[in-house]
Design a protein around this motif. Structure first.
Motif, PDB file in Angstrom:
ATOM      1  N   MET A  89       3.232   1.190  -6.020  1.00 33.42           N
ATOM      2  CA  MET A  89       2.008   0.040  -4.783  1.00 33.42           C
ATOM      3  C   MET A  89       0.843   0.917  -4.812  1.00 33.42           C
ATOM      4  O   MET A  89       0.776   1.648  -4.367  1.00 33.42           O
ATOM      5  CB  MET A  89       3.180   0.402  -3.180  1.00 33.42           C
ATOM      6  CG  MET A  89       2.385   0.102  -1.948  1.00 33.42           C
ATOM      7  SD  MET A  89       2.857  -0.280  -0.821  1.00 33.42           S
ATOM      8  CE  MET A  89       4.550  -0.913  -0.668  1.00 33.42           C
ATOM      9  N   ARG A  90      -0.554  -0.682  -4.845  1.00 29.54           N
ATOM     10  CA  ARG A  90      -1.166  -0.352  -5.030  1.00 29.54           C
ATOM     11  C   ARG A  90      -1.925   0.168  -3.897  1.00 29.54           C
ATOM     12  O   ARG A  90      -1.458  -0.571  -3.092  1.00 29.54           O
ATOM     13  CB  ARG A  90      -2.153  -1.073  -5.825  1.00 29.54           C
ATOM     14  CG  ARG A  90      -1.835  -1.353  -6.893  1.00 29.54           C
ATOM     15  CD  ARG A  90      -2.919  -2.653  -7.273  1.00 29.54           C
ATOM     16  NE  ARG A  90      -4.064  -2.780  -7.878  1.00 29.54           N
ATOM     17  CZ  ARG A  90      -5.254  -2.202  -7.954  1.00 29.54           C
ATOM     18  NH1 ARG A  90      -5.064  -2.008 -10.001  1.00 29.54           N
ATOM     19  NH2 ARG A  90      -6.084  -2.545  -8.662  1.00 29.54           N
ATOM     20  N   VAL A  91      -2.334   1.024  -3.059  1.00 30.16           N
ATOM     21  CA  VAL A  91      -3.245   1.128  -2.415  1.00 30.16           C
ATOM     22  C   VAL A  91      -4.262   0.752  -1.354  1.00 30.16           C
ATOM     23  O   VAL A  91      -5.374  -0.140  -1.979  1.00 30.16           O
ATOM     24  CB  VAL A  91      -3.611   2.735  -2.576  1.00 30.16           C
ATOM     25  CG1 VAL A  91      -4.795   3.193  -3.088  1.00 30.16           C
ATOM     26  CG2 VAL A  91      -4.286   3.564  -0.860  1.00 30.16           C
ATOM     27  N   SER A  92      -4.468   0.474  -0.501  1.00 30.77           N
ATOM     28  CA  SER A  92      -5.256  -0.975   0.019  1.00 30.77           C
ATOM     29  C   SER A  92      -6.054  -0.389   1.533  1.00 30.77           C
ATOM     30  O   SER A  92      -5.675  -1.345   2.511  1.00 30.77           O
ATOM     31  CB  SER A  92      -4.443  -2.504  -0.206  1.00 30.77           C
ATOM     32  OG  SER A  92      -3.072  -2.007   0.919  1.00 30.77           O
ATOM     33  N   SER A  93      -5.748   1.208   1.863  1.00 27.38           N
ATOM     34  CA  SER A  93      -5.367   1.949   3.687  1.00 27.38           C
ATOM     35  C   SER A  93      -6.355   2.625   3.152  1.00 27.38           C
ATOM     36  O   SER A  93      -6.300   3.750   1.602  1.00 27.38           O
ATOM     37  CB  SER A  93      -4.698   2.046   3.852  1.00 27.38           C
ATOM     38  OG  SER A  93      -4.159   0.486   4.701  1.00 27.38           O
TER      39      SER A  93
END
Length: 378
Positions: free
Chosen positions: A1-5
């Motif tokens: 899962m690519r990080v977005s936070s």
């Protein structure tokens, strides 16, 4: 899962509260400027190091991020946007203490994308605020609230504590009435924890800190739950209540055991299965970052079994619990193949509910949650 936070830690406070064990310091404007110099370099390094999507959530925590003046606040927000792209509808939260905001500062935050404020109110009883070592009083809460609304903030969280020294059920009821009357979109409500290294810990060991008995603290928790649910708030997490559409999206990243980047002194991040911790000491953090180096002092590869345990323990904080589908998607195995015995045991005890979609705490389980969490570490 690519990080977005992304979590951004701002460690400065006007004073240290008696119960606080967070990474926070009383400091000068000059040190704050140099901290921003270092933070700018770290944001640049983190953005370059991790493959990430446009940010969906950003959380400025502390300390007290609103200790910065308006110019420093603008600088902080501009560097965020310089190093990271934001997704449409991004949630940008900023923690604040009552009495540390003015209209100019709030306008700066709003103009640079901040759309959620979180005020550390804790109580509406002035005598309890003094006992906690808080600098604000009840009037400061109302003044800061009015300024935030005037600046256009439509999503505001208020923090509330219970189980405080000298707090009665009647005092908590007064605070609940006052808070609900204000009508924040979100409330986080926690019982006091006496943490090692704090003045409260010292006083408690000396018998100088008298806390409500455990039975009364349980009554307080039930009072909090009942009060907010009657007022139309959804209890979506063990300590959090929201009006429709106002759940904290950033905190749900933590509770769903999803990745997040973190910057700032003492910040903890979790990316690509690796948990990392930054240097806590502010002068050392500044010295490291202004030289263009990342201030990471500890890294831990989280083994598969521990990732699975974290998904259960964190996810069971949510009232929706952990779905079988989400667990399988995150870990590539079925939840019941890993934790079937533990889940069955606590279902029989009436602390967990299981259906075709997943597992969640029962009402009774909410009050004995720590017992349930511990079982997933066995």
């Amino acid at each position: 899962m690519r990080v977005s936070s992304l979590y951004v830690h701002i460690p400065f406070c006007a004073s240290k509260c008696y119960y606080c064990d967070f990474n926070s310091y009383v400091s000068t404007s000059d040190v704050m400027e140099r901290y921003l110099d270092g933070l700018d370099r770290e944001l640049e390094a983190v953005a370059a190091e991790y493959a990430h999507d446009p940010l969906k959530t950003v959380f400025f925590g502390g300390g007290t991020p609103t200790m910065f003046d308006s110019r420093q606040t603008e600088r902080m927000m501009k560097m965020l946007h310089r190093h990271f792209r934001m997704s449409d509808g991004v949630e940008i939260s900023v923690e604040a203490n009552p009495g540390t905001v003015d209209l100019e500062k709030l306008h700066v935050l709003k103009e640079h994308g901040a759309n959620r404020l979180s005020f550390g109110v804790q109580s509406f009883e002035n005598d309890l605020l003094v006992k906690l070592g808080r600098l604000h009083d009840r009037d400061a809460v109302y003044q800061s609230w009015e300024l935030a609304r005037k600046a256009g903030f439509e999503s505001i969280n208020l923090d509330l504590m219970f189980g405080l020294p000298g707090q009665t059920l009647e005092a908590l009821e007064r605070t609940l009435r006052a808070l609900i009357e204000l009508g924040p979109e979100h409330v986080s409500s926690y019982s006091l924890k006496v943490e090692e290294g704090t003045p409260f810990y010292t006083w408690h060991n000396r018998g100088q800190l008298i806390l409500p008995p455990e039975e009364e603290e349980t009554q307080m928790y039930q009072m909090v739950i009942d009060g907010f649910q009657r007022a139309g708030y959804e209890m979506y997490e063990i300590s959090n209540f929201a009006k429709p559409g106002h759940r904290s999206r950033h905190n749900q990243v933590y509770w769903r055991n999803e990745p997040y980047m973190a910057v700032g002194s003492g910040a903890h991040g979790y990316v690509d299965g690796v948990r990392y911790i930054n240097q806590k000491n502010v002068p050392e953090y500044i010295e490291t970052t202004v030289q263009g180096q990342r201030p990471v002092v500890e890294q831990e590869v989280i083994e598969v079994r521990m990732q699975q345990e974290d998904t259960m323990i964190l996810g069971l904080r949510l009232m929706e619990g952990v779905s079988f589908a989400r667990f399988a998607k995150q870990h590539g195995v079925e939840m019941l193949d890993v934790f079937g015995d533990t889940i069955t045991r606590f279902e029989k005890l009436g602390l967990l509910a299981v259906d075709e979609t997943g597992v969640r705490l029962t009402h009774q389980g909410v009050f004995l949650a720590n017992e349930v969490y511990a079982a997933f570490l066995e």
